[in-house]
Structures are given as structure tokens and as C-alpha cells.
Write an enzyme that holds these catalytic residues in place. Sequence first.
Site: not given
Length: 567
Positions: A123, A208, A285, A447, A484
Amino acid sequence: MNKQLIMTTATGAALLLTACGGSNVKTNAAGLPQLGAATGASLASCAELATKINFANTTITGANAIAAGTLTVAGKPVPAHCQVTGQMYKRTSTVDGKSYAIGFEMRLPNNWNGRFFYQANGGVDGSVVPATGPVGGGGPLDNALNQGFAVISADAGHGAPTPFFGLDPQARLDYGYQAVGKLTPMAKYIIETAYGKKPDRSYIGGCSNGGRHTMVAAARYADQYDGFLVGNPGYRLPLAAIANIAGAKAYNSLATTPGDLSTGFTLAERKLVSDAVLAKCDELDGTADGLVQNTQACQAAFDLNRDVPTCSASRDGTCLSAAQKTTIGGLFAGATTATGTKIYSSFSYDAGLATGGWASWKFNSSLNLDTGAVGLIWQAPPEDLATFNGPNFALNGDLASMLAKVGATNATYTESALSFMLPPNPSDLSALRNRGAKIMVYHGASDPIFSSDDTTAWYNALRTANGGDASNFSRYFNVPGMNHCAGGPTADQFDMLAPLVEWVERGKAPDSVLASVRGAGNAGGVNADLPANWTATRTRPLCPYPKTAKYKGGGSIEDAANFSCES
């Protein structure tokens, strides 16, 4: 001669001596220095540390013995340790008149493993959270403190998790990179005071903004750390934030309820797109398992215009309008200013769009968190605090102006945000490489705020700068479905710190990392985004890019043992 050049030259000299038989420096198979393993020590006394510590510009406010079990991780008691609290560089700003300091806490195990971990927090920082040391992913089952590391956590130079500190130029620089530079030697001094020796090995990591801190440290402080653990890095954070503000404008233009961005791309519509991505890419895959393992191949295979129905009438969740396809497709390709200047990066189409976490970043943070950071922390000059309004700034502000101002300087703000927030020369990690240090990076393919495409582009540049292969000191792991840092339809529970230690200290490079889902009964916490048809204990290998996980063709698709990492 700068510190980085001195270090690189010294390392080169050590390697030359090794080749001539004039030194006992060990090298690995790649010809790089092989660092030795850490050895532990015992804490003599916690209470006496408060009076023993004497470091410049530092005030110790407490040294408290913490009993075993006071902290827990995944329900397990963390061993006894000493908590040291303090501040560095306390001052009063001449710009905004506020009081500033770099607040910190250290947790020192009674039984120490000889290692130091700098906990890079996320943050806008502003809080001294418990110094436990993240190991990666969501719902962790372990942490660095529990493994015996001495750990530091800090507020990066301001005492509240708000953007108002951005009015002070020094607070900006501390947040960007200088707090790490100031705290690191102090922390090592405290460790030496507590145990009678410095740490044998030092690590730094976070997700982050913590991932950004770590990438900046890899570029600026390569001589101070041996291992770097980077999660979902917003290493170009100001640009990512402006791109998210561009997204706010775009979603608002599509909204059926103006101001409610979520009505521009509803949950049903996001699930429609995620399902279409899976229909096109899931079996790349070798099996249909709800995960897009080969993210790169999927971007070539999936086409929003072709693979999602176009509404012939009103929007009802079973189609996208032509306007939605143009606008949303443009955001995934990479947001631009009104004149077409690309702001940040493209984003990958993946299976994790229909989650609360994805929506929160796109529809809420873009109006509040990103706006405060851009307007008050990074712009030069900052917006007027007395009249600043986040949603109004996002929906009515000019993107080109924001972009220019985060790159600007003036007499008060002498270093731009694109300087103090970003790692200098991010693809040149030669100083890190040449001293035997290692860096491991992971990023969730879904994300919504920091693009895994951006991290992939960085890693490709790093590979190019190292003759096409940087795997002898760096590994990048894509995490399919992960939002995220955690969450999404994904196997997001993993420990990357332990394999990083193995690589740094024993030369064992991680050819894969085991990840598990967080289903019912998981000790680290249940992931509410898991599809109902997955087992509660599914595992997958996370593979070092450019390899991806492929099904071997037999055995349960719930077991990582039946997948291999292949090019």
C-alpha cells in the site's frame, strides 16, 4: 566511484583470484560466487537491548520479551522472541509542519538461524505491522520469524496509511527508497548487538508495493542483501495507478448507473469473459482443469471480439455490447491518454476476472487509493489538499497532465516520482548477480492493478541483458488465476522463501515451487474464489518462466505430481 561500481569491481577481483587459486571463494556451475550457509546463535538478553543499542539518528522505545505462542501462523505458535521498537530520523517538516520519523519494529528469535529478513510492506505504508516476514501467496502456513529469521517491519517514514505525507518532499523519498537504505544498516547493527555477530545472510521481500520496494532494493542495495523475494510487483507504480484511473473513466463511460463503475462491466459479464477465456485456453496445458497455465499462448489464442458474443439488443449478462468490447479491449491492450500515448502496460486475459478482489481494484481503488497517491504523493506539485476529491480527480482529471506531473520536478520536489519510486535500470542487476545473490519473482496472471504482462516484459529485458538467459540468478513464476497477491480461482498458497534460501546458500535452483489451493479446512484460511468442482487440497507446480505446467497425460488432475514444467 559509486558504491555499486566498487562492489562489482571487488566481486570481479574475487572471481579472478578464484580462477588463479589465490582465494577460497567458491563458485557454482554458472561461474558465479556461491554464498555459504548461515549459522545460528542464541539471544543473550532482550531487556538489556534497549540500553545497549546506540545507533546514529535512532531512538529505541522498547525491548519486550514475547512468549512463545503470543503470535501464531496457521494456528501454530511462533517461538519466543524479542520485540524491539523505535524510530529513526525524527523531524518536523519545513514544508507542511508535520512531525515525521521512520517507525520500525524488529523481532529477534531467542533461537536465531543467522539470517535477517526485511519485510517490505504494501500500500502506501504508514503502519508498523508485526514483523513476521511473508513467504509468498495467500493464507501462509509459515513465516520468516517462525523459521528463525530476525525480521524488521517499518512504516517507510510516515505514521499513517494515508497519502497526505506526500506534501513533504523527504517523506516521499523515504517512501520511495531511502527508508530501506536507512533501516538496513541499523537493523544489522541491532542484530550484531543482540547476538554478538552480524547476519550471515540477508533477505528482503514483500508483495505489491512490497514487491516494488524489493525490486528497488535489488537495483539500489544489491550489496546489502543476498536474496530478494518479489511478489506481484508494482515496480512502475505511478504509471499503473494512472492506468487504473484511465480504467475508471472507461468503465464509467459504460456504466448504466453513472458513478457506479461496476455497472460498466458487471459480475455476469466478467464471468462471461472468464468462461470464454477458459473455453479457448484451458486445455492448452493438456487438460481442462479451470486454470490457464500457459498465459502467453492464451493471449494469442483468445480474441475478445470473436470469442465473446456481441449484444444485438440490451445487455443481459450473456453478451458484451460493441462499445464494451472496444473500451474493455482497449484497457486490456493498455490504457492510453486521449492522444494515444500508452500509459503503462497491457493486461493478460485470464480466468480470474469474476472475483470481488478484481472488482475492488478496478472499480473502487481507482477512485480513491490511486487518486490520492497520484495527486498527493507523486505529482509535482501535488494537488491542493483543501479541495482535493479523489473520485472527481479520477473521472474529470486529464490523464496526460497526470502523466506529465508524476515525471516532473520543481524547487521543492527535486526528485520526480518516476525516479524515487522506480528501480533505476531495472534490467541491469549485474551487481546482484556478480556477488552471488539471487532474486525470485512471482505474479498472479489475473492481477487487476499491477500487470503480469509488465513483469514478464521486465524479465524478458533481464534475459536479453544476460545473453538471453538470466536463470542462473533470477527466476520468475507466473501464478495462473491469482489476483493481486492472493485470491482468485488459483493455487495461491506457497512458500518461496525456503527455496530462495536453498538457492542462495546451497546452490539449489528452484525448478518449480509447489502451490496449493485453500479449500475447506485450510489452516491458512479458505479462498472464497475457488470453483466448487475443485478439491479442497488441489496442488500445482509453479514453473519458472518461460516454462509452464503441463499435464503428463495420466493421474488425478488434483495432484501436482501429474504435471511437469515444460517449455
